[in-house]
Motif scaffolding. Structure first.
Motif, PDB file in Angstrom:
ATOM      1  N   VAL A  22      -8.790  65.214   0.885  1.00 52.28           N
ATOM      2  CA  VAL A  22      -9.469  64.999   2.160  1.00 52.28           C
ATOM      3  C   VAL A  22     -10.391  66.168   2.481  1.00 52.28           C
ATOM      4  N   GLN A 190      -1.027  65.797   5.678  1.00 54.06           N
ATOM      5  CA  GLN A 190      -0.869  65.709   7.125  1.00 54.06           C
ATOM      6  C   GLN A 190       0.464  65.058   7.473  1.00 54.06           C
ATOM      7  N   ILE A 206       1.334  61.677   5.322  1.00 53.32           N
ATOM      8  CA  ILE A 206       0.077  61.047   4.919  1.00 53.32           C
ATOM      9  C   ILE A 206      -0.495  61.803   3.726  1.00 53.32           C
ATOM     10  N   HIS A 208      -3.419  62.434   0.562  1.00 53.65           N
ATOM     11  CA  HIS A 208      -4.877  62.379   0.387  1.00 53.65           C
ATOM     12  C   HIS A 208      -5.305  60.978  -0.049  1.00 53.65           C
ATOM     13  N   SER A 211      -5.312  58.451   2.835  1.00 57.37           N
ATOM     14  CA  SER A 211      -6.444  58.595   3.749  1.00 57.37           C
ATOM     15  C   SER A 211      -7.719  58.023   3.154  1.00 57.37           C
ATOM     16  N   GLN A 247      -8.040  58.790  10.379  1.00 56.65           N
ATOM     17  CA  GLN A 247      -8.157  58.180   9.063  1.00 56.65           C
ATOM     18  C   GLN A 247      -9.290  57.156   9.001  1.00 56.65           C
ATOM     19  N   SER A 407      -2.303  52.752   1.298  1.00 62.06           N
ATOM     20  CA  SER A 407      -2.706  53.440   2.518  1.00 62.06           C
ATOM     21  C   SER A 407      -1.618  53.379   3.589  1.00 62.06           C
TER      22      SER A 407
END
Length: 560
Positions: A22, A190, A206, A208, A211, A247, A407
């Motif tokens: 990210v 995250q 979460i 990479h 996202s 996101q 996701s």
């Protein structure tokens, strides 16, 4: 260098040129649009004047400086950085810098009670913290009690907290080269905490990859109606620092080669001004109530506001009134598209419902029934009964929405029991109750914990609320089930009355009785001045249930 040209399975990207991170979303664009504006701060959403408007090259350099600055403080891969911030350019770039450094961002909703903030500090054990100056009075107590001191202050509403540096001071003189860190796409970057509408917030992990998938899926939706994908200009005035909206309502701007406009708070007048001045093409309105407010502002002053650039409006949580959609099309043009999304912190790739695609269904059912359409192409979704059987062949029968997707969350941080409960039978169990219609479209019924079980019947609180909101004397309503000796749970409306139309309990109950079945009609109406809410406007119904749990016992004792 990790050059592996032999293995065909169990591989992980270890090289800078192939990784998914990210923290790289801006850097990728410095090779195509270095001088194009990437991030624009609306009034109040930037601390330092030089950060009001940043090109891809300028923004990426700041991200690299944040990353290098954190690593120079001794933070190591996987360390957590807690953020206690509202929307700002500096806070947003700090999030990307945390990701670029191979660290883990822990954004905390600053409206949470101090004891909950303390609980989240204990749970995540952050090695560093970032705060907004104006929020420090709210953060100081839990920070002090749990031994956490801010290292960076975003100086909005005040100066640096003692012992910390302002954002500008922190990055000053720090190298803007590439940090020497290892990042894998499946690394967690995250920990996003759920809204906590039914219990203490849980930390959704979460990655990479998650996202990227979510952002790309939304880029397809947000670029409707514009000539080129890089023309996307996305406005984010609802929370993006500690909400899963980051996101899907920030990253798509960059993955499309467009621009992101960051607002401090969800003010419909500020959004209308931004749409006009910046030629915004896509807006996340949040609730239909905010969409209504934006439409009203735009329509009230046609000389001041020009919304013709606006092509896409995304809303959620309830059906958009058809009159609101008509207003937007009249103001923005016939190619304007509204889309409802249905997702959650743990699974934000979402279902989508387009009123233009299913027009007859929308006009016939909105706003009483909340159609949420079909899952997007990255999301496998089913509605299942208690045995896990798909209910597709039983339209109208309520079950639980379950998901499979790259996701969705990797689990709840530090909570194996909750993770095992959510991930079972090969699916993520959302806790949302839905039905299929006879064409396979999904209809949102309620959160499982918000369904009222009254007299042997299941009552959707969302359906009753949709009817209540049609009454001109009701400004806002929430429906909960409260303990009742006869009904088990009594359907109860908690209402904030409007100011223009005085209304009584009997009038509201009679209004509902004409439009709902007897078992769905509220047994009581409780009037309040405000609701306990999340920052996104969701009512914390568990607090209403706690506060009014003895309402019927008190009424019976009083002989009423």
């Amino acid at each position: 260098m990790g050059l592996d040209v032999t293995s065909l399975s169990d591989r992980r990207a270890v090289n800078r040129w192939e990784r998914a991170s990210v923290g790289d979303v801006l850097e990728r664009l410095t090779w195509s649009y270095p001088d194009q504006e990437a991030v624009i701060g609306w009034a109040g959403a930037f601390a330092h004047p030089e950060h009001e408007r940043l090109t891809y090259l300028e923004a990426d350099r700041l991200v690299a400086q944040v990353a290098n600055g954190l690593l120079a403080r001794g933070l190591q891969r996987g360390d957590r950085v807690l953020m206690f911030c509202e929307n700002s350019v500096e806070a947003y770039l700090t999030k990307l810098g945390i990701a670029r450094a191979g660290l883990v961002c822990v954004p905390v909703n600053p409206t949470l009670a101090p004891d909950v903030v303390g609980h989240l500090i204990d749970k995540t054990r952050p090695a560093f913290a970032v705060v907004d100056a104006e929020l420090w009075p709210r953060a100081e107590e839990p920070f002090d009690e749990h031994g956490l001191a801010p290292g960076i202050t975003i100086p909005i509403g005040g100066g640096a907290v003692e012992g910390s540096a302002t954002f500008a001071e922190f990055v000053r003189g720090v190298p803007d080269g590439e940090p020497d860190v290892e990042i894998h796409g499946d690394d967690i970057w995250q920990i996003l905490f759920t809204s906590g509408t039914t219990s203490l917030p849980k930390g959704a992990m979460i990655s990479h990859h998650s996202s990227y998938y979510a952002a790309y899926s939304f880029a397809l939706t947000l670029t409707r109606g514009i000539r080129l994908e890089c023309d996307l200009k996305l406005a984010a005035f609802l929370p993006i620092i500690y909400h899963v909206a980051d996101q899907i309502f920030t990253f798509p701007a960059f993955l499309s080669g467009g621009a992101l406009v960051i607002g401090r708070k969800p003010d419909p007048r500020a959004i209308a001004e931004a749409v006009t001045r910046e030629a915004i093409t896509a807006v996340w309105s949040g609730s239909p109530a905010m969409a209504n407010a934006l439409a009203d502002v735009l329509a009230d002053d046609r000389l001041r506001y020009d919304p013709r650039s606006l092509k896409v409006l995304v809303y959620g949580w309830a059906a958009l009134p058809p009159g609101t959609l008509t207003t937007f099309k009249r103001l923005c043009g016939d190619d304007f598209v509204a889309v409802e999304i249905f997702g959650q912190t743990e699974a934000i790739s979402c279902h989508r419902f387009w009123p233009d695609k299913w027009g007859e269904t929308y006009r016939r059912t909105a706003p009483e029934r909340n159609y949420v359409g079909v899952p997007n192409p990255t999301l496998a979704s089913a509605v299942v009964d208690d045995t896990g059987a798909d209910l597709r062949d039983q339209p109208g029968i309520a079950g639980e929405a379950v998901y499979r997707s790259p996701s969705i969350t990797a689990g709840y941080y530090g909570d194996e029991e909750a993770t095992e409960h959510a991930f079972r039978g090969g699916w993520f169990h959302s806790g949302d109750s839905c039905t299929y219609d006879d064409r396979g479209l999904r209809v949102m019924v309620d959160r499982y914990k918000d369904i009222v079980k009254s007299g042997g019947e299941n009552v959707s609180s969302l359906r009753v609320e949709a009817v209540l909101h049609q009454h001109p004397g009701v400004f806002k309503a929430a429906v909960v089930g409260l303990p009742h000796e006869r009904w088990g749970e009594a359907v109860t409306a908690v209402v904030i009355a409007g100011t223009e139309h005085p209304v009584s309990e009997d009038e509201i109950i009679a209004f509902c009785r004409e439009r709902l079945a007897g078992f769905e009609t509220p047994k009581r109406v409780l009037f309040v001045d405000e609701f306990p809410e999340t920052v996104g406007g969701k009512v914390l119904k568990y607090k209403l249930r706690q506060h009014y749990r003895d309402a019927y016992a008190r009424r019976d004792a009083a002989g009423t």
